[in-house]
Enzyme design. Structure first.
Site, mmCIF file in Angstrom:
data_model
loop_
_atom_site.group_PDB
_atom_site.id
_atom_site.type_symbol
_atom_site.label_atom_id
_atom_site.label_comp_id
_atom_site.label_asym_id
_atom_site.label_seq_id
_atom_site.Cartn_x
_atom_site.Cartn_y
_atom_site.Cartn_z
ATOM 1 N N GLY A 92 27.397 -32.989 -8.919
ATOM 2 C CA GLY A 92 28.458 -32.383 -9.738
ATOM 3 C C GLY A 92 29.562 -31.822 -8.851
ATOM 4 C CG HIS A 93 28.749 -28.412 -6.419
ATOM 5 N ND1 HIS A 93 27.384 -28.285 -6.409
ATOM 6 C CD2 HIS A 93 29.230 -27.269 -6.992
ATOM 7 C CE1 HIS A 93 27.042 -27.124 -6.926
ATOM 8 N NE2 HIS A 93 28.136 -26.486 -7.293
#
Ligand code: AMP
Length: 279
Positions: free
Chosen positions: A37-38
């Protein structure tokens, strides 16, 4: 290994060199324990700007006294390696004293939007977030900053504070990255036992079902009650909220004429999961 700076002065010096060469800069703030996600945020940033700066700061100001600041997952070396692999240019990894030196007294809080939903269940949380994000934006003065839709209310709050405080940055939203079974990636998923991990995708499944039904015209309040019941049956613990809201104001959804968002927060063992889906 990725170039790392720990002070605001070093950060500004490095960014100043890039700016002098007319390079554009995108900022990706994180609390570390990085996952896909990051890293997707870094990719969104790369599509926008020539230089990418990630920040890694587990912000004490956004944890309540009974929350998990001490236990929050940390993996500094692994994070640096992932950012390097992703082609990130610089990592800003300040100590707490750099961000909050003795005598630090100023807070940023977004009234209204910051008091509901997450703000109601985590008092002080959004003031902690808004304060640190404002500081990071003033420290780096990036052209762009990227935030995940996973934390939808946070994204709206950051857009609002940049407008209200006239901070000259474009806020970019990145879609939520999920595991194959739908569970939104989150650093705190590490708290789930394997049995809880099996239950966890019910959150996204139920949010999606409710979003679809509300989109077809089924009553939002009735659907929110159904969703809450589904989570209880699946084995979730306390459900802080399951609600259909206006996608821009987060006020109760005003009917089919306006975009809406379904949002929920629920406990599963030691993990508090949050997620949201567009109607
Ligand atoms: P955190 O490290 O949890 O504070 O998150 C840092 C940034 O990553 C925030 O903008 C989050 O919204 C974003 N983020 C966290 N999880 C995800 C995910 N699964 N998909 C997309 N963005 C995410």
């Amino acid at each position: 290994m990725i170039e790392t700076v720990k002070t605001i002065a070093e950060l500004r010096r490095r960014l100043g060199e890039w700016r002098a060469r007319n390079e554009t800069i995108a900022l990706v703030p994180t609390m570390g324990a990085l996952h896909e996600g990051h890293l997707s945020l870094v990719r969104v940033a790369k599509a926008k700007a020539g230089r990418i700066v990630a920040t890694l700061f587990v912000n004490p100001a956004q944890f309540g006294p009974n929350e998990d600041f001490a236990d929050y997952p940390r993996d500094t070396d692994g994070d640096a390696q992932k950012l390097e692999n992703e082609g990130c240019d610089l990592l800003f990894r300040p100590d707490a004293e750099e961000i909050y030196p003795p005598g630090h007294a100023t807070k940023v809080s977004v009234e209204g939007l910051g008091d509901i939903l997450e703000g109601e269940f985590r008092p002080g949380f959004f003031t902690g977030v808004a304060t640190v994000v404002t500081k990071l934006l003033m420290q780096a003065l990036p052209d762009f900053a990227v935030f995940g839709e996973k934390d939808y209310q946070q994204l709206l709050i950051i857009r609002r504070l940049t407008r209200d405080l006239d901070i000259p940055v474009v806020i970019e939203a990145a879609p939520t990255v999920r595991d194959d079974d739908g569970l939104a990636l989150a650093s705190r998923n590490a708290y789930l036992t394997s049995a809880e991990r099996e239950i966890a995708p019910v959150l996204f499944g139920t949010l999606s079902q409710v979003a679809e039904n509300v989109g077809r015209g089924v009553d939002a309040e009735e659907q929110a009650a159904w969703g809450l019941d589904q989570l209880e049956r699946a084995g979730f613990g306390k459900i802080d909220y399951f609600t259909v809201r206006d996608a821009e104001t987060l006020e109760p959804a005003a009917g089919a004429s306006r975009p809406a968002r379904v949002l929920a927060a629920a406990w599963l063992g030691k993990a508090r999961l949050i997620d949201n889906v567009a109607v």
